[in-house]
Design an enzyme around this catalytic site. Structure first.
Site, PDB file in Angstrom:
ATOM      1  N   SER A 104       0.830  -1.211   0.000  1.00 34.15           N
ATOM      2  CA  SER A 104       0.000   0.000   0.000  1.00 34.15           C
ATOM      3  C   SER A 104       0.868   1.265   0.000  1.00 34.15           C
ATOM      4  O   SER A 104       1.605   1.478  -0.961  1.00 34.15           O
ATOM      5  CB  SER A 104      -0.956  -0.065   1.202  1.00 34.15           C
ATOM      6  OG  SER A 104      -1.903   0.954   1.146  1.00 34.15           O
ATOM      7  N   ASP A 154     -10.344  -4.002  -5.040  1.00 31.57           N
ATOM      8  CA  ASP A 154      -9.732  -2.960  -4.203  1.00 31.57           C
ATOM      9  C   ASP A 154     -10.534  -1.664  -4.352  1.00 31.57           C
ATOM     10  O   ASP A 154     -10.693  -1.164  -5.469  1.00 31.57           O
ATOM     11  CB  ASP A 154      -8.276  -2.754  -4.667  1.00 31.57           C
ATOM     12  CG  ASP A 154      -7.441  -1.955  -3.682  1.00 31.57           C
ATOM     13  OD1 ASP A 154      -8.002  -1.099  -2.980  1.00 31.57           O
ATOM     14  OD2 ASP A 154      -6.224  -2.201  -3.628  1.00 31.57           O
ATOM     15  N   HIS A 185      -8.203  -4.447  -0.779  1.00 33.12           N
ATOM     16  CA  HIS A 185      -6.907  -3.802  -0.554  1.00 33.12           C
ATOM     17  C   HIS A 185      -6.015  -4.630   0.368  1.00 33.12           C
ATOM     18  O   HIS A 185      -4.806  -4.415   0.437  1.00 33.12           O
ATOM     19  CB  HIS A 185      -7.147  -2.405   0.051  1.00 33.12           C
ATOM     20  CG  HIS A 185      -5.970  -1.487  -0.051  1.00 33.12           C
ATOM     21  ND1 HIS A 185      -5.456  -1.061  -1.252  1.00 33.12           N
ATOM     22  CD2 HIS A 185      -5.180  -0.929   0.905  1.00 33.12           C
ATOM     23  CE1 HIS A 185      -4.416  -0.265  -1.032  1.00 33.12           C
ATOM     24  NE2 HIS A 185      -4.215  -0.185   0.269  1.00 33.12           N
TER      25      HIS A 185
HETATM   26  C1  MLT Z   1      -1.355   5.976  -0.172  1.00 33.93           C
HETATM   27  O1  MLT Z   1      -1.717   6.956   0.438  1.00 33.93           O
HETATM   28  O2  MLT Z   1      -0.179   5.678  -0.367  1.00 33.93           O
HETATM   29  C2  MLT Z   1      -2.419   5.101  -0.690  1.00 33.93           C
HETATM   30  O3  MLT Z   1      -3.644   5.742  -0.660  1.00 33.93           O
HETATM   31  C3  MLT Z   1      -2.475   3.812   0.044  1.00 33.93           C
HETATM   32  C4  MLT Z   1      -2.778   4.025   1.491  1.00 33.93           C
HETATM   33  O4  MLT Z   1      -1.871   4.289   2.242  1.00 33.93           O
HETATM   34  O5  MLT Z   1      -3.936   3.896   1.895  1.00 33.93           O
END
Ligand code: MLT
Length: 201
Positions: A104, A154, A185
Protein backbone atom coordinates in the site's frame (compact mmCIF):
# COMPACT_ATOMS: atom_id res chain seq x y z
CA UNK A 1 15.31 16.39 5.91
CA UNK A 2 17.24 13.90 8.00
CA UNK A 3 18.17 10.58 6.42
CA UNK A 4 17.85 8.61 9.64
CA UNK A 5 14.81 6.42 10.14
CA UNK A 6 13.68 4.33 13.08
CA UNK A 7 14.22 0.87 11.64
CA UNK A 8 14.84 -2.81 12.21
CA UNK A 9 17.66 -4.72 10.59
CA UNK A 10 17.83 -8.50 10.65
CA UNK A 11 21.01 -10.02 9.25
CA UNK A 12 20.44 -12.94 6.88
CA UNK A 13 22.52 -15.75 5.42
CA UNK A 14 22.36 -14.77 1.75
CA UNK A 15 23.50 -11.66 -0.13
CA UNK A 16 19.93 -10.50 -0.70
CA UNK A 17 18.27 -7.80 1.38
CA UNK A 18 14.53 -7.18 1.45
CA UNK A 19 13.68 -3.52 2.00
CA UNK A 20 10.34 -3.80 3.82
CA UNK A 21 7.98 -0.83 3.48
CA UNK A 22 4.80 -0.89 5.55
CA UNK A 23 1.36 0.55 4.83
CA UNK A 24 -0.30 3.58 6.46
CA UNK A 25 -0.49 3.10 10.22
CA UNK A 26 2.18 0.41 10.23
CA UNK A 27 5.66 0.39 11.68
CA UNK A 28 9.11 -1.12 11.25
CA UNK A 29 8.08 -4.41 12.89
CA UNK A 30 4.96 -5.10 10.80
CA UNK A 31 6.50 -6.75 7.77
CA UNK A 32 9.34 -8.66 9.47
CA UNK A 33 7.30 -11.92 9.57
CA UNK A 34 6.38 -11.42 5.90
CA UNK A 35 10.04 -10.90 5.03
CA UNK A 36 11.05 -14.13 6.76
CA UNK A 37 8.21 -15.93 5.02
CA UNK A 38 9.19 -14.61 1.55
CA UNK A 39 12.88 -15.44 1.91
CA UNK A 40 14.16 -16.96 5.18
CA UNK A 41 17.79 -16.42 4.12
CA UNK A 42 17.57 -12.75 3.18
CA UNK A 43 18.57 -9.84 5.38
CA UNK A 44 15.69 -7.54 6.28
CA UNK A 45 15.84 -3.76 6.41
CA UNK A 46 12.62 -2.22 7.64
CA UNK A 47 12.26 1.54 8.21
CA UNK A 48 9.28 3.29 9.80
CA UNK A 49 7.70 6.03 7.69
CA UNK A 50 8.32 9.47 9.19
CA UNK A 51 5.16 11.28 8.15
CA UNK A 52 2.34 11.13 10.68
CA UNK A 53 -1.26 11.29 9.51
CA UNK A 54 -3.46 11.52 12.60
CA UNK A 55 -0.77 9.58 14.44
CA UNK A 56 -0.36 6.95 11.72
CA UNK A 57 3.11 6.57 10.19
CA UNK A 58 3.40 6.87 6.41
CA UNK A 59 6.25 7.33 3.95
CA UNK A 60 4.99 10.60 2.41
CA UNK A 61 2.20 13.14 2.80
CA UNK A 62 -1.10 12.92 1.03
CA UNK A 63 -3.74 15.59 0.57
CA UNK A 64 -6.59 13.07 0.40
CA UNK A 65 -6.85 9.34 -0.21
CA UNK A 66 -4.99 8.66 -3.44
CA UNK A 67 -4.06 12.36 -3.87
CA UNK A 68 -0.40 12.79 -3.05
CA UNK A 69 1.71 15.78 -2.07
CA UNK A 70 4.12 15.29 -4.96
CA UNK A 71 6.82 17.62 -3.70
CA UNK A 72 6.87 15.78 -0.37
CA UNK A 73 6.83 12.42 -2.16
CA UNK A 74 9.88 13.40 -4.24
CA UNK A 75 11.81 14.61 -1.22
CA UNK A 76 10.87 11.58 0.88
CA UNK A 77 11.87 9.23 -1.92
CA UNK A 78 15.36 10.76 -2.02
CA UNK A 79 15.53 10.74 1.77
CA UNK A 80 14.67 7.03 1.84
CA UNK A 81 17.24 6.34 -0.90
CA UNK A 82 19.82 8.14 1.24
CA UNK A 83 18.88 5.97 4.23
CA UNK A 84 19.27 2.78 2.17
CA UNK A 85 22.69 3.84 0.90
CA UNK A 86 23.83 4.62 4.46
CA UNK A 87 22.46 1.24 5.62
CA UNK A 88 24.44 -0.61 2.94
CA UNK A 89 27.61 0.73 4.53
CA UNK A 90 26.50 0.33 8.12
CA UNK A 91 25.26 -3.26 7.74
CA UNK A 92 27.56 -4.38 4.90
CA UNK A 93 24.60 -4.93 2.57
CA UNK A 94 25.23 -5.86 -1.07
CA UNK A 95 23.78 -2.81 -2.83
CA UNK A 96 23.19 -4.86 -6.02
CA UNK A 97 20.73 -7.22 -4.32
CA UNK A 98 18.18 -4.98 -2.66
CA UNK A 99 14.58 -5.98 -3.28
CA UNK A 100 11.83 -3.62 -2.15
CA UNK A 101 8.77 -5.29 -0.67
CA UNK A 102 6.06 -2.71 -0.14
CA UNK A 103 2.43 -2.82 0.86
CA UNK A 104 0.00 0.00 0.00
CA UNK A 105 1.68 3.29 1.01
CA UNK A 106 4.98 1.37 1.23
CA UNK A 107 4.43 -0.03 -2.28
CA UNK A 108 3.78 3.48 -3.54
CA UNK A 109 7.07 4.85 -2.24
CA UNK A 110 8.83 1.74 -3.59
CA UNK A 111 7.33 2.50 -7.02
CA UNK A 112 8.43 6.11 -6.65
CA UNK A 113 11.95 4.90 -5.82
CA UNK A 114 11.99 2.76 -8.98
CA UNK A 115 10.98 5.81 -11.02
CA UNK A 116 13.23 8.42 -9.36
CA UNK A 117 16.14 6.42 -7.90
CA UNK A 118 16.25 3.16 -9.87
CA UNK A 119 19.88 2.51 -8.94
CA UNK A 120 18.84 1.70 -5.36
CA UNK A 121 16.76 -1.40 -6.16
CA UNK A 122 17.44 -4.54 -8.15
CA UNK A 123 13.77 -5.50 -8.11
CA UNK A 124 10.52 -4.78 -6.33
CA UNK A 125 7.42 -6.52 -5.04
CA UNK A 126 4.54 -4.07 -4.94
CA UNK A 127 1.42 -5.18 -3.09
CA UNK A 128 -1.58 -2.89 -3.78
CA UNK A 129 0.39 -0.12 -5.50
CA UNK A 130 -0.81 2.80 -7.61
CA UNK A 131 0.91 5.37 -9.85
CA UNK A 132 2.79 7.48 -7.29
CA UNK A 133 3.98 10.13 -9.76
CA UNK A 134 5.02 10.46 -13.39
CA UNK A 135 8.73 11.31 -13.55
CA UNK A 136 9.97 14.18 -15.72
CA UNK A 137 12.64 11.98 -17.26
CA UNK A 138 12.06 8.35 -18.08
CA UNK A 139 14.21 6.08 -15.90
CA UNK A 140 16.10 3.16 -17.38
CA UNK A 141 14.47 0.11 -15.80
CA UNK A 142 15.74 -2.46 -18.29
CA UNK A 143 17.50 -4.52 -15.65
CA UNK A 144 14.64 -4.38 -13.10
CA UNK A 145 12.09 -7.07 -12.29
CA UNK A 146 8.82 -5.96 -10.71
CA UNK A 147 5.96 -8.03 -9.31
CA UNK A 148 2.65 -6.27 -8.74
CA UNK A 149 -0.05 -7.93 -6.66
CA UNK A 150 -3.39 -6.17 -7.10
CA UNK A 151 -6.87 -6.69 -5.68
CA UNK A 152 -9.63 -7.00 -8.26
CA UNK A 153 -12.07 -5.55 -5.69
CA UNK A 154 -9.73 -2.96 -4.20
CA UNK A 155 -11.83 0.11 -3.33
CA UNK A 156 -8.73 2.32 -2.90
CA UNK A 157 -6.94 1.52 -6.17
CA UNK A 158 -8.83 1.09 -9.44
CA UNK A 159 -7.67 -1.61 -11.88
CA UNK A 160 -7.06 1.12 -14.46
CA UNK A 161 -4.63 2.88 -12.12
CA UNK A 162 -2.77 -0.39 -11.57
CA UNK A 163 -2.58 -0.89 -15.33
CA UNK A 164 -1.22 2.65 -15.76
CA UNK A 165 1.52 1.77 -13.30
CA UNK A 166 2.31 -1.39 -15.26
CA UNK A 167 2.53 0.65 -18.50
CA UNK A 168 4.73 3.29 -16.88
CA UNK A 169 7.19 0.65 -15.64
CA UNK A 170 7.12 -1.40 -18.84
CA UNK A 171 7.66 1.70 -21.01
CA UNK A 172 10.83 2.31 -19.02
CA UNK A 173 11.96 -1.24 -19.79
CA UNK A 174 11.09 -3.10 -16.56
CA UNK A 175 10.17 -6.78 -16.62
CA UNK A 176 6.76 -6.54 -14.93
CA UNK A 177 4.58 -9.41 -13.71
CA UNK A 178 1.09 -8.32 -12.74
CA UNK A 179 -1.52 -10.48 -11.02
CA UNK A 180 -5.04 -9.54 -9.95
CA UNK A 181 -6.38 -11.51 -6.98
CA UNK A 182 -10.01 -11.91 -5.96
CA UNK A 183 -9.48 -9.62 -2.99
CA UNK A 184 -9.69 -6.03 -1.85
CA UNK A 185 -6.91 -3.80 -0.55
CA UNK A 186 -5.84 -6.37 2.04
CA UNK A 187 -2.85 -8.64 1.53
CA UNK A 188 -3.74 -12.31 1.03
CA UNK A 189 -1.86 -15.58 1.35
CA UNK A 190 -2.11 -15.88 -2.46
CA UNK A 191 -0.07 -12.67 -2.79
CA UNK A 192 2.55 -14.06 -0.44
CA UNK A 193 2.71 -17.45 -2.19
CA UNK A 194 3.15 -15.81 -5.59
CA UNK A 195 5.83 -13.43 -4.31
CA UNK A 196 7.77 -16.24 -2.63
CA UNK A 197 7.79 -18.21 -5.88
CA UNK A 198 8.65 -15.13 -7.98
CA UNK A 199 11.66 -14.46 -5.76
CA UNK A 200 13.09 -17.90 -6.45
CA UNK A 201 13.21 -17.23 -10.21
C1 MLT B 1 -1.36 5.98 -0.17
O1 MLT B 1 -1.72 6.96 0.44
O2 MLT B 1 -0.18 5.68 -0.37
C2 MLT B 1 -2.42 5.10 -0.69
O3 MLT B 1 -3.64 5.74 -0.66
C3 MLT B 1 -2.47 3.81 0.04
C4 MLT B 1 -2.78 4.02 1.49
O4 MLT B 1 -1.87 4.29 2.24
O5 MLT B 1 -3.94 3.90 1.89
Amino acid sequence: MRPDFIHEFVAGKSGRTLLLLHGTGGNERDLIPLGHDLDPDASLLSPRGKVLERGMPRFFRRLAEGVFDLEDLRQRTHELAHFVIAATERYKIDHRQIVAVGYSNGANIAASMLLLRPEILSSAILFRAMVPLVPETKPDLRSKRVLIGAGAHDTIISPSNTKELVDLLRNAGADVTIRFFQSGHELTSDDVDLAREWLTK
